[in-house]
Structures are given as structure tokens and as C-alpha cells.
Design a protein around this motif. Structure first.
Motif, PDB file in Angstrom:
ATOM      1  N   TRP A 122      26.748  16.546  92.116  1.00  0.00           N
ATOM      2  CA  TRP A 122      25.427  15.986  92.375  1.00  0.00           C
ATOM      3  C   TRP A 122      25.268  15.625  93.846  1.00  0.00           C
ATOM      4  N   GLY A 123      24.055  15.824  94.347  1.00  0.00           N
ATOM      5  CA  GLY A 123      23.710  15.305  95.654  1.00  0.00           C
ATOM      6  C   GLY A 123      23.399  13.818  95.544  1.00  0.00           C
ATOM      7  N   GLN A 124      23.153  13.195  96.664  1.00  0.00           N
ATOM      8  CA  GLN A 124      22.989  11.742  96.693  1.00  0.00           C
ATOM      9  C   GLN A 124      21.586  11.294  96.303  1.00  0.00           C
ATOM     10  N   GLY A 125      20.648  12.213  96.194  1.00  0.00           N
ATOM     11  CA  GLY A 125      19.301  11.846  95.806  1.00  0.00           C
ATOM     12  C   GLY A 125      18.388  11.647  96.999  1.00  0.00           C
ATOM     13  N   THR A 126      17.140  12.049  96.828  1.00  0.00           N
ATOM     14  CA  THR A 126      16.127  11.838  97.858  1.00  0.00           C
ATOM     15  C   THR A 126      14.867  11.335  97.157  1.00  0.00           C
ATOM     16  N   LEU A 127      14.278  10.282  97.691  1.00  0.00           N
ATOM     17  CA  LEU A 127      13.175   9.596  97.024  1.00  0.00           C
ATOM     18  C   LEU A 127      11.840  10.259  97.352  1.00  0.00           C
ATOM     19  N   VAL A 128      11.095  10.541  96.310  1.00  0.00           N
ATOM     20  CA  VAL A 128       9.738  11.067  96.430  1.00  0.00           C
ATOM     21  C   VAL A 128       8.780  10.032  95.851  1.00  0.00           C
ATOM     22  N   THR A 129       7.823   9.613  96.653  1.00  0.00           N
ATOM     23  CA  THR A 129       6.823   8.652  96.203  1.00  0.00           C
ATOM     24  C   THR A 129       5.439   9.274  96.364  1.00  0.00           C
ATOM     25  N   VAL A 130       4.702   9.351  95.273  1.00  0.00           N
ATOM     26  CA  VAL A 130       3.364   9.939  95.287  1.00  0.00           C
ATOM     27  C   VAL A 130       2.350   8.829  95.041  1.00  0.00           C
ATOM     28  N   SER A 131       1.507   8.604  96.004  1.00  0.00           N
ATOM     29  CA  SER A 131       0.499   7.553  95.886  1.00  0.00           C
ATOM     30  C   SER A 131      -0.795   8.115  95.311  1.00  0.00           C
ATOM     31  N   SER A 132      -1.487   7.280  94.568  1.00  0.00           N
ATOM     32  CA  SER A 132      -2.741   7.722  93.933  1.00  0.00           C
ATOM     33  C   SER A 132      -3.942   7.462  94.827  1.00  0.00           C
TER      34      SER A 132
ATOM     35  N   ASN B  77       4.129  21.253  94.716  1.00  0.00           N
ATOM     36  CA  ASN B  77       2.710  21.263  95.055  1.00  0.00           C
ATOM     37  C   ASN B  77       1.919  20.459  94.029  1.00  0.00           C
ATOM     38  N   SER B  78       0.709  20.121  94.397  1.00  0.00           N
ATOM     39  CA  SER B  78      -0.185  19.368  93.500  1.00  0.00           C
ATOM     40  C   SER B  78       0.520  18.152  92.913  1.00  0.00           C
ATOM     41  N   LEU B  79       1.163  17.402  93.772  1.00  0.00           N
ATOM     42  CA  LEU B  79       1.960  16.263  93.305  1.00  0.00           C
ATOM     43  C   LEU B  79       1.093  15.203  92.646  1.00  0.00           C
ATOM     44  N   LYS B  80       1.678  14.566  91.649  1.00  0.00           N
ATOM     45  CA  LYS B  80       1.008  13.524  90.881  1.00  0.00           C
ATOM     46  C   LYS B  80       1.797  12.223  90.992  1.00  0.00           C
TER      47      LYS B  80
ATOM     48  N   ALA C 129      -1.376  11.895  96.265  1.00  0.00           N
ATOM     49  CA  ALA C 129      -1.573  12.768  95.116  1.00  0.00           C
ATOM     50  C   ALA C 129      -2.315  14.028  95.547  1.00  0.00           C
ATOM     51  N   GLY C 130      -1.852  15.165  95.035  1.00  0.00           N
ATOM     52  CA  GLY C 130      -2.415  16.442  95.424  1.00  0.00           C
ATOM     53  C   GLY C 130      -1.694  17.109  96.578  1.00  0.00           C
ATOM     54  N   GLY C 131      -0.826  16.367  97.227  1.00  0.00           N
ATOM     55  CA  GLY C 131      -0.096  16.896  98.364  1.00  0.00           C
ATOM     56  C   GLY C 131       1.131  17.681  97.967  1.00  0.00           C
TER      57      GLY C 131
END
Length: 114
Positions: A104-114, A82-85, A13-15
Motif C-alpha cells: 500500500w501507498g501512504q495515501g493522499t487526501l482528496v477533498t471535494v467541496s460542494s 472527473n466530475s468529482l462529487k 464539485a465538478g472538478g
């Protein structure tokens, strides 16, 4: 037309992360383009878009933190995040609309840890 999204990953988080989308068979500069996301158990939602007349739109949840852009020379679409939550965790999809249809594109996974 094929879209290929990349750039997802695990971030605290915040990255920040920058997503990229490459296109073959069409040009990002000539069409309406955007980024969507879908979190587990939720519907796909718009994150940011650029219309065919270059108007930008951002979902309220990402305004001031995310920036959509496109590089005409590289024929690429980007989403600077930015400032990811933790609530930004989702699979992100690039999208393009032209006279022949919606892609549509195939998708890309974003995981934001706390």
C-alpha cells in the motif's frame, strides 16, 4: 517494495484531479494494481483495479467518471478523476499485489467541496 501516492488536494464539485502512484522495487506492469479510498468513519473500499491480465474494474460509484491507467515507461499508476462529487472525499491509496504480498501507498487526501 514502496509505493508513493500523490496528487490529492481540495477541488470544487465538478472538478478534476489526477492521482499518481510511483513504485520502487517492483513494476506496475507485471502485477495487479489498484486504487482504494477510505472516507472518515468508513471502511476502505476499492475504487478501480487493473488485474494481472489487464482487466479493469471500477466501483459503480465511479464508473464513467474515473479512469485508472499505468505508464510502463515511467512505472507509474494513475487515477484520473472527473466530475468529482463531495461523496468522493476520502484518502486515496494505491495498491499492488504480487507473489511476495500486498503493498500500500501512504495515501493522499482528496477533498471535494460542494
Amino acid at each position: 517494495v514502496q509505493l508513493q501516492a500523490s496528487g490529492g488536494g481540495l477541488v470544487q464539485a465538478g472538478g478534476s484531479l489526477r492521482l499518481s502512484c510511483a513504485a520502487s522495487g517492483t513494476r506496475f506492469s507485471l502485477n495487479a494494481v489498484g486504487w482504494y479510498r477510505q472516507a472518515p468513519g468508513k471502511q476502505r473500499e476499492v475504487v478501480a483495479r487493473i488485474s494481472s491480465v489487464r482487466e479493469t474494474y471500477y466501483a459503480d460509484a465511479v464508473k464513467g467518471r474515473f479512469t485508472i491507467s499505468r505508464d510502463i515507461t515511467k512505472n507509474a499508476l494513475y487515477l484520473q478523476m472527473n466530475s468529482l462529487k463531495p461523496e468522493d472525499t476520502a484518502t486515496y491509496y494505491c495498491n499492488l499485489i504480487k507473489h511476495t504480498g500486498e503493498y500500500w501507498g501512504q495515501g493522499t487526501l482528496v477533498t471535494v467541496s460542494s
